[in-house]
Motif scaffolding. Structure first.
Motif, mmCIF file in Angstrom:
data_model
loop_
_atom_site.group_PDB
_atom_site.id
_atom_site.type_symbol
_atom_site.label_atom_id
_atom_site.label_comp_id
_atom_site.label_asym_id
_atom_site.label_seq_id
_atom_site.Cartn_x
_atom_site.Cartn_y
_atom_site.Cartn_z
ATOM 1 N N GLY A 25 0.795 -1.203 0.000
ATOM 2 C CA GLY A 25 0.000 0.000 0.000
ATOM 3 C C GLY A 25 0.830 1.257 0.000
ATOM 4 O O GLY A 25 2.020 1.244 0.306
ATOM 5 N N VAL A 26 0.166 2.367 -0.341
ATOM 6 C CA VAL A 26 0.845 3.656 -0.380
ATOM 7 C C VAL A 26 -0.111 4.712 0.148
ATOM 8 O O VAL A 26 -1.316 4.676 -0.107
ATOM 9 C CB VAL A 26 1.298 3.986 -1.818
ATOM 10 N N SER A 27 0.426 5.651 0.909
ATOM 11 C CA SER A 27 -0.378 6.719 1.476
ATOM 12 C C SER A 27 -0.506 7.869 0.483
ATOM 13 O O SER A 27 0.441 8.201 -0.232
ATOM 14 C CB SER A 27 0.248 7.216 2.773
ATOM 15 N N GLY A 54 1.436 14.255 -1.910
ATOM 16 C CA GLY A 54 1.199 15.663 -1.646
ATOM 17 C C GLY A 54 -0.107 15.999 -0.972
ATOM 18 O O GLY A 54 -0.408 17.187 -0.762
ATOM 19 N N ALA A 55 -0.917 15.000 -0.620
ATOM 20 C CA ALA A 55 -2.165 15.282 0.086
ATOM 21 C C ALA A 55 -1.877 15.796 1.494
ATOM 22 O O ALA A 55 -0.946 15.332 2.155
ATOM 23 C CB ALA A 55 -3.032 14.031 0.154
ATOM 24 N N LYS A 56 -2.683 16.757 1.937
ATOM 25 C CA LYS A 56 -2.488 17.354 3.254
ATOM 26 C C LYS A 56 -3.786 17.272 4.049
ATOM 27 O O LYS A 56 -4.699 18.076 3.854
ATOM 28 C CB LYS A 56 -2.037 18.809 3.098
ATOM 29 N N PRO A 57 -3.869 16.287 4.950
ATOM 30 C CA PRO A 57 -5.084 16.171 5.762
ATOM 31 C C PRO A 57 -5.210 17.341 6.720
ATOM 32 O O PRO A 57 -4.226 17.767 7.339
ATOM 33 C CB PRO A 57 -4.881 14.856 6.516
ATOM 34 N N ALA A 58 -6.407 17.880 6.836
ATOM 35 C CA ALA A 58 -6.653 18.995 7.755
ATOM 36 C C ALA A 58 -7.354 18.488 9.008
ATOM 37 O O ALA A 58 -8.100 17.503 8.974
ATOM 38 C CB ALA A 58 -7.509 20.050 7.068
ATOM 39 N N ALA A 65 -8.899 23.144 5.726
ATOM 40 C CA ALA A 65 -8.975 22.105 4.703
ATOM 41 C C ALA A 65 -8.730 22.686 3.311
ATOM 42 O O ALA A 65 -9.176 23.791 2.995
ATOM 43 C CB ALA A 65 -10.340 21.430 4.745
ATOM 44 N N ILE A 66 -8.004 21.938 2.477
ATOM 45 C CA ILE A 66 -7.695 22.363 1.117
ATOM 46 C C ILE A 66 -8.118 21.292 0.123
ATOM 47 O O ILE A 66 -8.423 20.154 0.506
ATOM 48 C CB ILE A 66 -6.191 22.671 0.945
ATOM 49 N N ASP A 67 -8.117 21.657 -1.158
ATOM 50 C CA ASP A 67 -8.463 20.716 -2.221
ATOM 51 C C ASP A 67 -7.330 19.704 -2.401
ATOM 52 O O ASP A 67 -6.210 20.063 -2.752
ATOM 53 C CB ASP A 67 -8.702 21.490 -3.515
ATOM 54 N N ASN A 68 -7.658 18.419 -2.149
ATOM 55 C CA ASN A 68 -6.666 17.343 -2.280
ATOM 56 C C ASN A 68 -6.992 16.393 -3.431
ATOM 57 O O ASN A 68 -6.416 15.313 -3.520
ATOM 58 C CB ASN A 68 -6.596 16.540 -0.977
ATOM 59 N N PHE A 128 -3.963 4.367 0.773
ATOM 60 C CA PHE A 128 -4.377 4.662 2.145
ATOM 61 C C PHE A 128 -4.639 6.158 2.316
ATOM 62 O O PHE A 128 -3.825 6.999 1.915
ATOM 63 C CB PHE A 128 -3.296 4.212 3.124
ATOM 64 N N ILE A 129 -5.790 6.473 2.948
ATOM 65 C CA ILE A 129 -6.151 7.863 3.238
ATOM 66 C C ILE A 129 -6.175 8.031 4.756
ATOM 67 O O ILE A 129 -7.101 7.562 5.423
ATOM 68 C CB ILE A 129 -7.528 8.223 2.660
ATOM 69 N N PRO A 130 -5.176 8.702 5.334
ATOM 70 C CA PRO A 130 -5.154 8.882 6.788
ATOM 71 C C PRO A 130 -6.328 9.736 7.268
ATOM 72 O O PRO A 130 -6.989 10.420 6.482
ATOM 73 C CB PRO A 130 -3.821 9.599 7.032
ATOM 74 N N SER A 131 -6.580 9.706 8.564
ATOM 75 C CA SER A 131 -7.624 10.549 9.144
ATOM 76 C C SER A 131 -7.368 12.011 8.818
ATOM 77 O O SER A 131 -6.224 12.473 8.759
ATOM 78 C CB SER A 131 -7.662 10.356 10.661
ATOM 79 N N GLY A 132 -8.450 12.746 8.604
ATOM 80 C CA GLY A 132 -8.347 14.161 8.286
ATOM 81 C C GLY A 132 -9.468 14.572 7.359
ATOM 82 O O GLY A 132 -10.291 13.756 6.931
ATOM 83 N N ILE A 133 -9.512 15.856 7.040
ATOM 84 C CA ILE A 133 -10.523 16.420 6.146
ATOM 85 C C ILE A 133 -9.858 16.739 4.820
ATOM 86 O O ILE A 133 -8.828 17.426 4.776
ATOM 87 C CB ILE A 133 -11.157 17.681 6.753
ATOM 88 N N TYR A 134 -10.472 16.269 3.722
ATOM 89 C CA TYR A 134 -9.931 16.460 2.377
ATOM 90 C C TYR A 134 -11.033 17.033 1.485
ATOM 91 O O TYR A 134 -12.057 16.366 1.258
ATOM 92 C CB TYR A 134 -9.448 15.139 1.781
ATOM 93 N N LEU A 135 -10.867 18.228 0.988
ATOM 94 C CA LEU A 135 -11.801 18.777 0.019
ATOM 95 C C LEU A 135 -11.512 18.166 -1.351
ATOM 96 O O LEU A 135 -10.362 17.882 -1.693
ATOM 97 C CB LEU A 135 -11.678 20.300 -0.052
#
Length: 371
Positions: free
Chosen positions: A29-31, A36-40, A46-49, A66-73
């Motif tokens: 797997g890969v995160s 470059g995704a930045k979870p808020a 929160a930014i556009d990911n 893998f999508i870690p916990s956080g907010i992703y627009l």
């Protein structure tokens, strides 16, 4: 010397083992953070990911993303065109928010979607289009207009799904799950759909959908629980369809409907029925609790609905001055047998058989709730 050689070999073995473990982990797997995704942690930051998530998917066919916990627009719809496994950390903490667009579009077989939350401001949460063998599990959808669309989708398994609304947000969920085109052998289980216009809708198509199983599903406070425009083989079991404003089941142009061990209830506020069968044949209702508040009847069969069986059900009508079951003029060869009819002041069975003698009404019991 031998002792030092032994230590060196042990050290070398550990290095190789750690390297192999790292390689196998990387292969597994890969995160999305790597792309470059930045979870808020809050909505304000929160930014556009969408570009980072899309790149992670596009560059890693066959792998776990893998999508870690956080907010992703999501400023753009995420499109999946090859097999991947898109996995969040939790369906409560991994939050994807489409910005006035659809959420995820799947156009490849063998895709897994797991453990995330699609939250509002979008049209359709997830679309499965012209593919087979999709799995959706542990997903929460809130305030999207349409939860999940299956378009010519085969062998889709949906489990542990929650669809509802946040009363402080708009829009309201119009339809929870939609099947369109020829969608075949799909399975919905251990899921809950609340406060929608339609819980599950099977749309009319030139080529009918076939083989939908709905098991251990709760649909609450919908206008229509299940709205079916036509399917071959629909099985509903161990489910609760409750507090529907209009119909719990509105079934049209269907053959092979099986409903068992379920609770079906309509408040009847719009003078409808709990169950309406229209041009439907070869259905079987057994061991269900079927209740209506103030509709025109609990069960209505019409427009050549033939060869349908209702056995061993409990059928309750709060308004005891109306017929519990109505068999329309063009119905025939239907069987109403061994059911318990409940009402508050009704000493006689209220079954209006307009279809004639080919409909059989046998060995039913009337229960006066005031006794």
């Amino acid at each position: 010397m031998k002792k030092n050689s032994k230590h060196f070999i042990t050290f070398l073995f550990l290095i190789v083992s750690f390297y192999s473990l790292a390689q196998s982990s990387e292969q597994f797997g890969v995160s999305i953070v790597k792309y470059g995704a930045k979870p808020a942690k809050n909505w304000q930051t929160a930014i556009d990911n969408s570009s980072a998530i899309q790149k992670a998917i596009d560059e890693n066919p066959g792998r776990l993303i893998f999508i870690p916990s956080g907010i992703y627009l999501l400023g753009k719809e995420i499109k999946i065109t090859h097999d991947v496994r898109l996995v969040g950390e939790s369906k409560y903490s991994t939050i994807l928010q489409p910005i006035n667009n659809d959420g995820i579009y799947v156009n490849a077989g063998g895709v897994f979607l797991e453990n995330f939350f699609i939250y509002g401001r979008g049209k359709t949460g997830i679309t499965i289009n012209n593919v087979r063998n999709t799995t959706i599990t542990n997903v929460l959808l809130q305030n999207v207009q349409y939860g999940i669309k299956l378009v010519n989708a085969w062998n889709t398994k949906i489990s542990n799904l929650d669809i509802d609304i946040n009363n402080n947000q708009n829009p309201k969920v119009l339809k929870g799950i939609i099947l369109s085109g020829q969608s075949v052998n799909n399975y919905i289980t251990n899921s809950q759909i609340s406060a929608v216009d339609v819980g599950i809708e099977i749309q009319k198509s030139d080529k009918k959908s076939e083989g939908l199983i709905i098991s251990n599903v709760g649909i609450f406070s919908a206008k229509k629980g299940i709205n079916n425009e036509g399917i071959l083989s629909l099985h509903i079991n161990n489910s609760i369809i409750d507090l529907c404003e209009e119909y719990a089941l509105d079934i049209k142009n269907t053959a092979g409907l099986l409903v068992s061990n379920s609770w079906l209830n309509s408040t009847g506020s719009n003078n409808t029925q709990t169950i309406r069968l229209f041009s439907t044949w070869d259905s079987h209702f057994s061991t269900n609790n079927i209740k209506n508040g103030k509709g025109t009847s609990v069960i209505l069969l019409e427009d050549y609905s033939n060869n349908n069986i209702f056995t061993n059900n409990t059928i309750e009508f709060v308004d005891s001055n109306k017929e519990s079951v109505v068999l329309g003029k063009t119905t025939g060869r239907n069987l109403i047998k061994n059911n318990n009819f409940k009402s508050s002041s009704n000493k006689n069975l209220k079954i209006n058989n307009l279809g004639g003698s080919s409909n059989k009404i046998i060995d039913n019991i009337n229960i006066d709730l005031n006794d």
